[in-house]
Design a protein around this motif. Structure first.
Motif, mmCIF file in Angstrom:
data_model
loop_
_atom_site.group_PDB
_atom_site.id
_atom_site.type_symbol
_atom_site.label_atom_id
_atom_site.label_comp_id
_atom_site.label_asym_id
_atom_site.label_seq_id
_atom_site.Cartn_x
_atom_site.Cartn_y
_atom_site.Cartn_z
ATOM 1 N N UNK A 70 0.836 -1.204 0.000
ATOM 2 C CA UNK A 70 0.000 0.000 0.000
ATOM 3 C C UNK A 70 0.870 1.254 0.000
ATOM 4 N N UNK A 71 1.943 1.218 0.759
ATOM 5 C CA UNK A 71 2.888 2.343 0.819
ATOM 6 C C UNK A 71 3.492 2.610 -0.555
ATOM 7 N N UNK A 72 3.934 1.548 -1.221
ATOM 8 C CA UNK A 72 4.545 1.705 -2.540
ATOM 9 C C UNK A 72 3.550 2.239 -3.561
ATOM 10 N N UNK B 135 1.189 9.291 -6.043
ATOM 11 C CA UNK B 135 1.571 10.686 -5.797
ATOM 12 C C UNK B 135 2.543 11.166 -6.871
ATOM 13 N N UNK B 136 3.494 10.305 -7.232
ATOM 14 C CA UNK B 136 4.489 10.676 -8.242
ATOM 15 C C UNK B 136 3.870 10.837 -9.624
ATOM 16 N N UNK B 137 2.751 10.166 -9.884
ATOM 17 C CA UNK B 137 2.091 10.256 -11.193
ATOM 18 C C UNK B 137 1.451 11.614 -11.413
ATOM 19 N N UNK B 138 1.218 12.361 -10.344
ATOM 20 C CA UNK B 138 0.647 13.697 -10.472
ATOM 21 C C UNK B 138 -0.692 13.690 -11.186
ATOM 22 N N UNK C 111 0.586 4.228 10.717
ATOM 23 C CA UNK C 111 -0.061 5.533 10.782
ATOM 24 C C UNK C 111 0.444 6.493 9.727
ATOM 25 N N UNK C 112 1.745 6.403 9.416
ATOM 26 C CA UNK C 112 2.301 7.295 8.393
ATOM 27 C C UNK C 112 1.754 6.961 7.006
ATOM 28 N N UNK C 113 1.447 5.692 6.771
ATOM 29 C CA UNK C 113 0.889 5.301 5.469
ATOM 30 C C UNK C 113 -0.564 5.765 5.362
ATOM 31 N N UNK C 114 -1.316 5.655 6.455
ATOM 32 C CA UNK C 114 -2.677 6.189 6.456
ATOM 33 C C UNK C 114 -2.647 7.680 6.130
ATOM 34 N N UNK C 115 -1.746 8.408 6.770
ATOM 35 C CA UNK C 115 -1.627 9.847 6.507
ATOM 36 C C UNK C 115 -1.190 10.116 5.075
ATOM 37 N N UNK C 116 -0.289 9.306 4.556
ATOM 38 C CA UNK C 116 0.161 9.462 3.175
ATOM 39 C C UNK C 116 -1.015 9.320 2.206
ATOM 40 N N UNK C 117 -1.874 8.338 2.453
ATOM 41 C CA UNK C 117 -3.066 8.160 1.617
ATOM 42 C C UNK C 117 -4.003 9.355 1.747
ATOM 43 N N UNK C 118 -4.198 9.813 2.983
ATOM 44 C CA UNK C 118 -5.092 10.952 3.214
ATOM 45 C C UNK C 118 -4.583 12.210 2.531
ATOM 46 N N UNK C 119 -3.260 12.337 2.402
ATOM 47 C CA UNK C 119 -2.673 13.556 1.858
ATOM 48 C C UNK C 119 -2.268 13.430 0.395
ATOM 49 N N UNK C 120 -2.694 12.355 -0.264
ATOM 50 C CA UNK C 120 -2.477 12.293 -1.705
ATOM 51 C C UNK C 120 -3.091 13.525 -2.369
ATOM 52 N N UNK C 121 -2.475 14.049 -3.414
ATOM 53 C CA UNK C 121 -3.089 15.187 -4.101
ATOM 54 C C UNK C 121 -4.418 14.825 -4.742
ATOM 55 N N UNK C 122 -4.580 13.564 -5.110
ATOM 56 C CA UNK C 122 -5.819 13.106 -5.739
ATOM 57 C C UNK C 122 -6.884 12.810 -4.668
ATOM 58 N N UNK C 123 -8.153 13.093 -4.957
ATOM 59 C CA UNK C 123 -9.218 12.631 -4.068
ATOM 60 C C UNK C 123 -9.217 11.110 -3.974
#
Length: 242
Positions: free
Chosen positions: A35-37, A43-46, A81-93
């Motif tokens: 999930x992290x990867x 995110x990198x795909x913009x 927890x950091x991965x949950x936050x990473x998902x929440x903060x993706x630029x995409x909805x």
């Protein structure tokens, strides 16, 4: 070994599917790593990806943390927890589709979504108290922001489940639909988002996140001074009739 998180892309929509149905998609370290990867890649795909759908294979969304791995050392501090936050903060909805059980760690994962769509079979519960645990993946912060302080306290203190219909009523889910209609309902929302200007939608998500706890006047000022401005393809979209 099969992938524990599947990814498929179509029409600017990236779909991530939890793929551990025999364990009710319990969250083990291997699943978290995938999930992290995927989150990093999206995110990198913009703007190539306009929206993310998070769903699960099998009858249950997620039984929560895999307690059989309790005590195993994670790759880094505050890993899950950091991965949950990473998902929440993706630029995409992020749209989360929930069927069946969505418990504790699974609920914390779902709360990373901007939009939650529940099937009628869905039931959400915070069972930290059942096992003598306390949250460290965001439950005490994201749940009250979604449903209000009083309802969050009730869910966390009692551990009692909330049905899909009740989740929609209290704002935990945006919609509740028949299980057979869940994929179509999520797809309709995802396609609507993907058709919007990435520039506008990404800017909206950033503004909503940054202004969440600001007083009104400060939020209004932030909206103006942190504006991303008009999209580069504004004239083209107007000409096309968008």
């Amino acid at each position: 070994m099969s992938e524990l998180v599947l990814r498929s892309d179509e029409g600017g929509i990236a779909t991530l599917t939890l793929n551990r149905p025999e364990k009710r998609n319990a969250l083990n370290l291997a699943l978290w790593a995938e999930l992290d990867a995927h989150a990093d890649a999206i995110a990198a795909a913009g703007e190539a990806i306009g929206v993310v759908v998070l769903r699960a294979g099998g009858p249950a969304f997620c039984a929560g943390n895999d307690l059989k791995e309790r005590g195993l050392e994670a790759p880094r501090k505050h890993y899950q927890g950091s991965i949950v936050t990473k998902l929440a903060e993706l630029p995409q909805p992020v749209i989360v589709a929930v069927q069946g059980g969505c418990f504790t760690g699974g609920l914390e994962l779902a709360l990373a979504g901007d939009i939650i769509v529940a099937g009628e079979s869905a039931h959400f519960a915070d069972t930290h108290g059942k096992f003598g645990l306390v949250p460290i993946w965001g439950m005490s912060q994201r749940l009250p922001r979604r449903v209000g302080e009083a309802k969050a306290r009730e869910m966390s203190f009692t551990g009692l489940p909330v049905s899909g219909r009740e989740a929609a009523r209290i704002g935990l889910a945006n919609h509740c639909v028949a299980d057979g209609e869940l994929d179509a309902a999520v797809r309709k929302l995802a396609e609507a988002i993907a058709a919007q200007s990435r520039h506008s939608v990404f800017a909206y998500k950033r503004l909503y996140r940054e202004q969440a706890d600001l007083p009104l006047n400060a939020g209004l000022a932030h909206e103006v001074f942190a504006s991303a401005g008009v999209a580069p393809d504004f004239a083209e979209r107007v000409a096309r009739g968008f």
